[in-house]
Motif scaffolding. Sequence first.
Motif, PDB file in Angstrom:
ATOM      1  N   LEU A 134      37.350  53.558 -43.477  1.00 58.64           N
ATOM      2  CA  LEU A 134      37.239  54.437 -42.305  1.00 58.64           C
ATOM      3  C   LEU A 134      37.195  55.898 -42.748  1.00 58.64           C
ATOM      4  N   LEU A 135      38.140  56.267 -43.636  1.00 54.39           N
ATOM      5  CA  LEU A 135      38.170  57.650 -44.104  1.00 54.39           C
ATOM      6  C   LEU A 135      36.881  57.993 -44.843  1.00 54.39           C
ATOM      7  N   PHE A 136      36.419  57.044 -45.635  1.00 51.23           N
ATOM      8  CA  PHE A 136      35.184  57.258 -46.388  1.00 51.23           C
ATOM      9  C   PHE A 136      34.015  57.518 -45.443  1.00 51.23           C
TER      10      PHE A 136
ATOM     11  N   LEU B 289      28.979  54.273 -38.198  1.00 49.43           N
ATOM     12  CA  LEU B 289      29.809  53.555 -39.173  1.00 49.43           C
ATOM     13  C   LEU B 289      31.284  53.608 -38.804  1.00 49.43           C
ATOM     14  N   PRO B 290      31.895  54.806 -38.690  1.00 50.48           N
ATOM     15  CA  PRO B 290      33.326  54.818 -38.338  1.00 50.48           C
ATOM     16  C   PRO B 290      33.583  54.197 -36.978  1.00 50.48           C
ATOM     17  N   ILE B 291      32.658  54.424 -36.041  1.00 55.06           N
ATOM     18  CA  ILE B 291      32.901  53.881 -34.695  1.00 55.06           C
ATOM     19  C   ILE B 291      32.885  52.361 -34.732  1.00 55.06           C
ATOM     20  N   THR B 292      31.946  51.798 -35.482  1.00 61.75           N
ATOM     21  CA  THR B 292      31.915  50.341 -35.598  1.00 61.75           C
ATOM     22  C   THR B 292      33.193  49.820 -36.230  1.00 61.75           C
ATOM     23  N   ILE B 293      33.631  50.517 -37.273  1.00 59.14           N
ATOM     24  CA  ILE B 293      34.841  50.070 -37.958  1.00 59.14           C
ATOM     25  C   ILE B 293      36.041  50.143 -37.015  1.00 59.14           C
ATOM     26  N   ILE B 294      36.111  51.220 -36.220  1.00 59.91           N
ATOM     27  CA  ILE B 294      37.234  51.342 -35.288  1.00 59.91           C
ATOM     28  C   ILE B 294      37.139  50.275 -34.205  1.00 59.91           C
TER      29      ILE B 294
ATOM     30  N   ALA C 256      25.593  37.335 -33.375  1.00 62.53           N
ATOM     31  CA  ALA C 256      26.186  38.299 -34.298  1.00 62.53           C
ATOM     32  C   ALA C 256      27.567  38.723 -33.807  1.00 62.53           C
ATOM     33  N   PRO C 257      28.446  39.109 -34.734  1.00 60.50           N
ATOM     34  CA  PRO C 257      29.724  39.673 -34.311  1.00 60.50           C
ATOM     35  C   PRO C 257      29.495  41.049 -33.694  1.00 60.50           C
ATOM     36  N   THR C 258      30.496  41.563 -33.029  1.00 64.88           N
ATOM     37  CA  THR C 258      30.332  42.829 -32.330  1.00 64.88           C
ATOM     38  C   THR C 258      29.850  43.933 -33.248  1.00 64.88           C
ATOM     39  N   GLY C 259      30.502  44.055 -34.419  1.00 62.97           N
ATOM     40  CA  GLY C 259      30.129  45.119 -35.337  1.00 62.97           C
ATOM     41  C   GLY C 259      28.688  44.975 -35.792  1.00 62.97           C
ATOM     42  N   GLY C 260      28.292  43.730 -36.096  1.00 65.72           N
ATOM     43  CA  GLY C 260      26.916  43.488 -36.511  1.00 65.72           C
ATOM     44  C   GLY C 260      25.941  43.877 -35.428  1.00 65.72           C
ATOM     45  N   SER C 261      26.257  43.490 -34.187  1.00 69.49           N
ATOM     46  CA  SER C 261      25.370  43.838 -33.081  1.00 69.49           C
ATOM     47  C   SER C 261      25.265  45.338 -32.916  1.00 69.49           C
ATOM     48  N   MET C 262      26.413  46.011 -33.061  1.00 69.05           N
ATOM     49  CA  MET C 262      26.397  47.467 -32.853  1.00 69.05           C
ATOM     50  C   MET C 262      25.460  48.137 -33.847  1.00 69.05           C
ATOM     51  N   LEU C 263      25.551  47.723 -35.113  1.00 70.79           N
ATOM     52  CA  LEU C 263      24.681  48.339 -36.109  1.00 70.79           C
ATOM     53  C   LEU C 263      23.245  47.855 -35.958  1.00 70.79           C
ATOM     54  N   LEU C 264      23.098  46.567 -35.619  1.00 69.33           N
ATOM     55  CA  LEU C 264      21.753  46.010 -35.462  1.00 69.33           C
ATOM     56  C   LEU C 264      20.995  46.740 -34.363  1.00 69.33           C
ATOM     57  N   ALA C 265      21.627  46.848 -33.191  1.00 67.93           N
ATOM     58  CA  ALA C 265      20.944  47.504 -32.076  1.00 67.93           C
ATOM     59  C   ALA C 265      20.915  49.004 -32.283  1.00 67.93           C
ATOM     60  N   GLY C 266      22.002  49.530 -32.855  1.00 66.74           N
ATOM     61  CA  GLY C 266      22.120  50.977 -32.944  1.00 66.74           C
ATOM     62  C   GLY C 266      21.169  51.579 -33.943  1.00 66.74           C
ATOM     63  N   VAL C 267      21.085  50.989 -35.115  1.00 74.38           N
ATOM     64  CA  VAL C 267      20.303  51.631 -36.159  1.00 74.38           C
ATOM     65  C   VAL C 267      19.163  50.762 -36.663  1.00 74.38           C
TER      66      VAL C 267
ATOM     67  N   HIS D 246      19.288  55.634 -27.573  1.00 73.87           N
ATOM     68  CA  HIS D 246      19.567  54.190 -27.568  1.00 73.87           C
ATOM     69  C   HIS D 246      20.509  53.827 -28.697  1.00 73.87           C
ATOM     70  N   GLY D 247      20.424  54.594 -29.787  1.00 76.29           N
ATOM     71  CA  GLY D 247      21.335  54.369 -30.902  1.00 76.29           C
ATOM     72  C   GLY D 247      22.771  54.675 -30.557  1.00 76.29           C
ATOM     73  N   ILE D 248      22.988  55.508 -29.571  1.00 75.70           N
ATOM     74  CA  ILE D 248      24.368  55.790 -29.158  1.00 75.70           C
ATOM     75  C   ILE D 248      24.791  54.869 -28.027  1.00 75.70           C
ATOM     76  N   ILE D 249      23.853  54.583 -27.118  1.00 73.58           N
ATOM     77  CA  ILE D 249      24.222  53.809 -25.933  1.00 73.58           C
ATOM     78  C   ILE D 249      24.358  52.324 -26.258  1.00 73.58           C
ATOM     79  N   SER D 250      23.410  51.778 -27.034  1.00 74.67           N
ATOM     80  CA  SER D 250      23.449  50.329 -27.231  1.00 74.67           C
ATOM     81  C   SER D 250      24.678  49.858 -28.015  1.00 74.67           C
ATOM     82  N   PRO D 251      25.189  50.610 -29.001  1.00 72.96           N
ATOM     83  CA  PRO D 251      26.450  50.165 -29.591  1.00 72.96           C
ATOM     84  C   PRO D 251      27.570  50.114 -28.557  1.00 72.96           C
ATOM     85  N   HIS D 252      27.518  51.047 -27.617  1.00 73.50           N
ATOM     86  CA  HIS D 252      28.499  51.029 -26.538  1.00 73.50           C
ATOM     87  C   HIS D 252      28.380  49.742 -25.730  1.00 73.50           C
TER      88      HIS D 252
END
Lengths: 541, 605
Positions: A38-40, A105-110, A269-280, A366-372
């Motif tokens: 997260l810090l990284f 990245l940090p948002i997905t991790i959180i 996909a798991p939530t984190g995977g979906s967030m990055l998949l749709a987001g980026v 869409h990269g900000i909204i779809s992870p949401h």
Amino acid sequence: MPLVGFPIIASLIIMGTISNVSEEVREKLVNPIRWAILLFSLGLLGLTTAMFYNYFGDLNGFEGIAFNSYEFTARYAWVDSLGIYWSVGLDALSFPMVWLTTLLLPITIIATWDEKNGAYYHPLILLMGGALIGVFVALDLFMFYVFWELTLIPMFFLILKWGGEDRKYAAQKFFIYTFTASVVMLLGLVTLYFLQNPLEPLAYSGTLTGRTFDIPELVNYSYHANMNGNWFLGASMQKIIFAMLMLGFLVKLPAVPFHTWLPDAHVQAPTGGSMLLAGVMLKMGAYGMFRLPIALFPHALEYFQLVLMTIGMVSLIWGSIVCLGQTNLKKMVAYSSVSHMGVICIGIATMQPIGWAAALFMMFAHGIISPHLFAVCGAFKHHYHSMEIGSMRGMAKHSPWLATSMMFAWMASLGLPLLAGFVAELMVLIALWHFLVAEGWSVLWMVGPALVLAVTAAYYLWSMQRTIFEGGDETQPPASMDGQPIPDIANHEKLAMFVLAMFTILFGVMPWIALDMMNDWSIQIFEGLIMPILGNFNGGV
Amino acid sequence: MSEVTYIQPFDDKFTTALLPELILVAGLFALIIIPNLGKATFRVPGTQIRLPYFLGGERYSLISNPRLPGWIAVTTLVLAFVEVMMTFESGLQRYMIVSELLPTTINGVTAGDVLVNGGSHILPSGSKELLLINGFSRLFEMIFFGAISLAAIASMNRLQSFDSSDRSTNALYNNRRQADFYILLLTAAMGMAIVALAQDLFVLFLGLELASFSSYVLVAFHKESKEGTEGGMKYFIVGSVASGIGLYGLSMLYLWAGTLQLGELSVAFDAAMAPQGSPALPLIALGFILVGFGFKVSAAPFHFAAPDAYAGASSPVAGILATASKAMGIVGLTRMLLIVASPESNDGSAIWLVALGILSVVTMTWGNIAALGSDNPKRMLAYSSVAHAGYMLAGLTAIGAWNWDPKLAGHGGDAAIMVMTAILFHLVVLVCFKLGAFLVLSILESEGEVSKMSSLRGLSKREPLLAVSMFIFMISLAGVPPMSGFMSKLLMIMGIVKVAIGNMGDALSNGDILSIGDAHWVWWLALIMVLNSAISMFYYLRVIVTMYFHEPEGDRQGPLPSGWQVRTAIFACVIASVFFGINADGLIELCEMAANSLNYSWASQ
């Protein structure tokens, strides 16, 4: 370039180390690992933000942007004999995407802080981030392709290891679909490579082949070759290579009819995977279009303009109609992504500066909204053990936080004014209007996309009605809860969704923070590339 | 550049030239003699004097170790490998070994001196060129010795050995399979090296048969399983039929040209293919020879024995078949197609172009589709090896078209060199990831049968490092960046496209209108190849999924039997697979050098 190398190396080291320790030690290590990561990733975000302020000007203007000129360039020889370089750089096209990746990245991790098997999960997310950044900063065809494929591997594992019940099918479908398209793209790239003349080698050419993989060099060369009505590579060849590259990008985008991998991948996909998949990851497709086929083959783009427009329209309309029929919350959101990617396609196909700026801003928004959206879906699944719309009713009463977040995300996605998505949609509609007028067509064609916006509103509102409001007898939790009390979302999820919501508002109220950069870039590419080559074409300014 | 030293057998430079092979011969003798050494004595009749003669009797404690033959063989092979590497390191000398040289000076050149290539006129009329040592053959020696030494290291724990406390020579009989196995490995390496060096079809055939017979026995060596015997038998029958057909082809060539020398055949071929059309006899001969080598590279439709053989043989041996033996077939094909029936004449497209193109398409497609349906990991790898043979044949096809474009005069040879570089690179890295995958299966095999995909289940839980290795091998085979498999596939595609595009880059500067139809049809081979590699994704991914996402089978739990030797070999393969992917430059240059030395007409263009 530390942005690319460090995340990949760090995550590989972490995973290599933890694979050798016993189960108990691994459990103990989860917490330090995810804090470190997260810090990284926050550090990476800080770095890209600092870059934004230092080099892309302040919030008032982006005078320094010019087509085919890059900041933060670095170049090291990789495979001399073939002319392959580790060549990176940023411009106003790639920078928002890189910043978006480091933000997510940090948002997905959180948001997925306590995903099971965290000692592997969080490094994989970081690896994914590194590969994605690699795609966006690469200025060498080979390097671009390597990172393009590299993003598949962590995502494949994210889906397989942390996915839903049909994860094997979904992961393999995802991998093979996109891999097939990208090898065709690769053949296109190689053909393009060999169509250079080795007797007059460009800069950074290979010692064995006398040709180069360097993107800026190729763009510069093709610019001159495309002038005066000539077609770079000749008309037929340009069209073929354009089509081969576009196939790779359209599958990744994904556009109808190549979209069927997306709903499966997202649902499993798991939530984190979906967030990055749709987001980026989906944006890689649109980014690639701008970076390669559009910059290299404007003639072919004009030739295929209507095809692209049709694909965009069909994606937009088909995606939203299919959404209406979905009972699975995540699948509905996935199809809405298809629909939004159609908007990007239309924006590109209008061939207007404002349309391209809108496409770029749509990628960003869409990269900000779809992870949401996917974070909400994930929380829904996590807490209510079901993804069916209607299995959980009356959320507003017993889970106010999730209900609020969901409402916000849904509103942002359907394009509520003052939120980020609205800006892009409005601009695309304006560009489409320009396009129709310029082509001399009836503006009644506008009815289609405009109606789709209504349909979008319909399915979002309808799903909200059935989850947030209807019913809601607190004493009667849904069957999937097995009589347990209904929890609201956890604090880390609240935090992640809150941050995403804040950014959605920020870019909705003050879109110029990012939009100025994109606007300048698309004006630059029109003045510097499209107008000189295509002359007074219908899609002009 | 193209200077060759002509030497006779047992000249002073002979040892330098053939040092790797001589090491192998020495190793063979050592392997036969050393285990027999003991405290045997001989009593001089009529006296009490006992003279030791060392053969037999109570053997020394070190020598009675049943693993000793393995160590001798590994040492020999590694030494030979290192020797080949050192010749690359110290600047390569080219040698041609000929049966007879004139002792006197002709045209001011002394026999045995350095000659410019093509100086064969100093040979007396009966003299034959036998072996050629240059970058190309050295590279293949490197592949053979590297692959076989890895397999030798890996099979050290595989063969059963019996109690080593018995120091009598009789104990040798109990452990004789140890010695037999490694003797066969060495003779196979020897035969392959001869094939790589041979300049005369008869010598080539000798080497081929030496290697083939060794590999027939090696395949059948895994006699504990029913499949082993069956596979060995099938491999032997089909292989000997293929050899026989190939030999028949050679005899027809001899009937036609009256010579088996590669150089003379090439000249004869060029003369025959000139405008007046093509005589039937050499073409039929060529077809027969194609069958013989097609079996070796396991090209469809000559591949039918391959899956059975791979599944029946112990995994390291199957690994040899898939890498070294295939490389040997490629050498043979290269010599036959690119040297003898070389595509230099008139319009540049070789006479066998269409046939080989069809063969390559059939091979890669058949291999991939058959691999999709096989549930046995070794059969799957066998079919994947068929597919890889198809990719290499596509490369060879492209070389056949290298000077199709009349406008290419001047720099067309680059394209041929590029494809050859790709084929060589592919063969080298294939040793890393194909053999590596077989070695992982070999560890599993020492625990029990590996005839079902399910025996790979849960490998990630049982042996995380092995699973990661297998993962790297699989994505390397599939050609996913940044692994070396991707690099080799990329080079191959690049080479083919380069040939196909020809000189269209020039046409562009003239503003000519082009389409893909203007390119040579081998471009479509590249397209079929990338589509095939997408198909292949399915079955490679299935292995990964099985390893990572299935629970281990009931009785197969916990870590696998140890064996540091095979693990070392796997580790070396992993390192190489990754290293050549991200830092390929050195190897590419090496392969390019080797490709350059194959055919001077390319380099001189």
